[in-house]
Design a protein around this motif. Structure first.
Motif, PDB file in Angstrom:
ATOM      1  N   UNK A   1       0.843  -1.193   0.000  1.00 52.36           N
ATOM      2  CA  UNK A   1       0.000   0.000   0.000  1.00 52.36           C
ATOM      3  C   UNK A   1       0.882   1.250   0.000  1.00 52.36           C
ATOM      4  N   UNK A   2       0.745   2.061  -1.025  1.00 53.99           N
ATOM      5  CA  UNK A   2       1.460   3.325  -1.168  1.00 53.99           C
ATOM      6  C   UNK A   2       0.466   4.480  -1.217  1.00 53.99           C
TER       7      UNK A   2
ATOM      8  N   UNK B   1      -6.854   7.206 -12.227  1.00 55.82           N
ATOM      9  CA  UNK B   1      -6.558   6.283 -11.128  1.00 55.82           C
ATOM     10  C   UNK B   1      -5.610   6.942 -10.125  1.00 55.82           C
ATOM     11  N   UNK B   2      -5.695   6.508  -8.864  1.00 51.16           N
ATOM     12  CA  UNK B   2      -4.763   6.970  -7.849  1.00 51.16           C
ATOM     13  C   UNK B   2      -5.259   8.193  -7.114  1.00 51.16           C
ATOM     14  N   UNK B   3      -4.315   8.919  -6.525  1.00 51.96           N
ATOM     15  CA  UNK B   3      -4.640  10.132  -5.783  1.00 51.96           C
ATOM     16  C   UNK B   3      -4.876   9.922  -4.298  1.00 51.96           C
ATOM     17  N   UNK B   4      -4.570   8.721  -3.765  1.00 52.16           N
ATOM     18  CA  UNK B   4      -4.801   8.442  -2.353  1.00 52.16           C
ATOM     19  C   UNK B   4      -3.674   9.032  -1.493  1.00 52.16           C
ATOM     20  N   UNK B   5      -4.020   9.934  -0.583  1.00 49.22           N
ATOM     21  CA  UNK B   5      -3.027  10.541   0.308  1.00 49.22           C
ATOM     22  C   UNK B   5      -3.476  10.553   1.762  1.00 49.22           C
TER      23      UNK B   5
ATOM     24  N   UNK C   1      -5.486   9.041   5.291  1.00 50.24           N
ATOM     25  CA  UNK C   1      -5.738   7.711   5.865  1.00 50.24           C
ATOM     26  C   UNK C   1      -7.026   7.080   5.346  1.00 50.24           C
ATOM     27  N   UNK C   2      -8.077   7.884   5.183  1.00 50.07           N
ATOM     28  CA  UNK C   2      -9.353   7.354   4.728  1.00 50.07           C
ATOM     29  C   UNK C   2      -9.256   6.838   3.289  1.00 50.07           C
ATOM     30  N   UNK C   3      -8.558   7.579   2.439  1.00 51.56           N
ATOM     31  CA  UNK C   3      -8.400   7.159   1.046  1.00 51.56           C
ATOM     32  C   UNK C   3      -7.547   5.900   0.946  1.00 51.56           C
ATOM     33  N   UNK C   4      -6.486   5.827   1.750  1.00 49.94           N
ATOM     34  CA  UNK C   4      -5.629   4.637   1.746  1.00 49.94           C
ATOM     35  C   UNK C   4      -6.385   3.410   2.246  1.00 49.94           C
TER      36      UNK C   4
END
Length: 399
Positions: free
Chosen positions: A131-132, A142-146, A148-151
């Motif tokens: 998990x990054x 796609x992506x953009x998770x930064x 805690x909730x998004x991860x």
């Protein structure tokens, strides 16, 4: 069965979305694909780090022409000086050639590589989902998770899709308080059954690492990988922290093992079929870990399917490799294997039973990604992260 020719070509395979870590960002994986040909018409394929470079392979290959491909210890001895001059890339060069040799030997004997290296100890290999925090893929969205909730939402999908029962969080790209909140949220969400581990790549100062690790002790982590930089700092911290320490950074060759053992700096070693110099050397590392009562895992460096399969062969025949092995594989948008990307079976994979490594190239995919390499060259795994503050650089202690 004599070696007659060794060739190598680079490929650039994109990731689903750019992954962020403490030293920068990775958008794609550059890997080197090798082929070793023999005078009996049997050829083997291998894979290694792109930073090795095709030109270096071509130069060293001259020394191996005419050698018996079964004499792998002799081949390793001939190439022994390379890491002295080229470090990790030198070990990676050896590993790529050796991997292709094992593939050819297995094909000649009609046996899978795992059968040549001790036989099957386990069939299903547990895999740890990686998990990054991710930047946004500008083309696909796609992506953009930064946060805690998004991860957490991304990880729920990772577990749902692949069945992972272990997760590794790449921390250190965000403020430590964000990392702490994320880990606590993961433990609450997934419960005590989910194996959790973290890796800040040594980016925390000893003082920061002490504060963070103390706060994370109730989270029951499998281990913290390289919480700070170097054996001295690791040993100081280990005396005060009740979480096992793992490393892929401060014990990376056999000369560092006795020092680390005397200092009691680590508990788990991450072997690597490339950075340690090949499958046979990684098996030797496993024996040392077993002797010293150290745990052992297998590191991941954004491998494609050939190397991912080699890791499975290693895990199949190594009894004391008890931690779920690391992988970037779900982050790859594609692969160069015939049949496309490999699939997970309830969070596990199995090494093929076919001779050699048991995989073949999809020549169309290989050609497409080789052209991307010819056009763009080496893709660094630590390019500048544009989301960082202006003037940021990957200094030793960022937090």
């Amino acid at each position: 069965m004599k070696i007659t020719k060794i060739t190598a070509a680079g490929v650039n395979v994109p990731l689903v979305a750019p992954i962020r870590w403490s030293w920068g960002m990775r958008r794609e994986s550059t890997r080197l694909i090798l082929q070793v040909e023999t005078d009996e018409g049997i050829a083997g394929i291998g894979e290694t780090m792109g930073r090795v470079g095709p030109e270096r392979i071509q130069y060293e290959a001259q020394k191996l022409i005419g050698e018996d491909i079964f004499d792998i210890e002799r081949i390793l001895a001939i190439l022994r000086p390379v890491p002295y001059f080229f470090g990790y890339a030198g070990y990676g060069l050896i590993a790529g050639i050796e991997m292709a040799c094992w593939d050819a030997v297995g094909k000649a004997l009609k046996k899978p590589v795992w059968a040549l290296m001790g036989g099957r100890f386990r069939k299903k290999i547990p895999i740890s989902g990686y998990v990054f925090t991710r930047a946004r893929n500008e083309k696909t969205g796609e992506g953009g998770e930064t946060t805690p909730e998004q991860l957490l939402e991304f990880s729920r999908e990772l577990v749902r899709r692949h069945g992972f029962r272990n997760l590794k969080l790449k921390v250190g790209a965000s403020h430590p308080d964000v990392d702490i909140a994320t880990i606590r949220m993961f433990r609450e969400e997934f419960g005590p059954e989910m194996g959790l581990r973290i890796d800040p790549n040594g980016t925390w100062s000893p003082q920061t690492a002490l504060r963070i690790c103390k706060r994370l002790e109730p989270c029951d982590l499998e281990y913290v990988e390289d919480p700070t930089w170097g054996l001295e700092a690791m040993a100081r911290l280990r005396r005060d922290i009740d979480i096992p320490f793992a490393t892929n950074m401060c014990v990376v060759d056999f000369d560092q093992i006795p020092v680390a053992f005397r200092m009691n700096a680590v508990d788990v070693i991450l072997g690597d079929v490339h950075k340690w110099g090949g499958l046979l050397t990684t098996r030797k590392l496993a024996a040392v870990c077993d002797t010293l009562m150290w745990g052992m895992c297998i590191h991941s460096g954004a491998e494609l399917g050939i190397s991912e399969t080699a890791k499975l062969h290693m895990a199949t025949c190594t009894p004391n490799l008890t931690f779920a092995i690391d992988t970037h594989y779900p982050h790859l948008a594609d692969d160069i294997l015939a049949g496309g990307k490999m699939q997970y079976d309830d969070g596990t994979m199995s090494a093929p039973d076919k001779p050699g490594l048991g995989v073949e190239l999809d020549m169309d995919r290989f050609g497409r990604y080789a052209e991307a390499y010819r056009k763009n060259g080496l893709a660094d795994g630590y390019e500048k992260d544009v989301s960082r503050p202006s003037g940021w650089c990957p200094k030793k202690f960022q937090w």
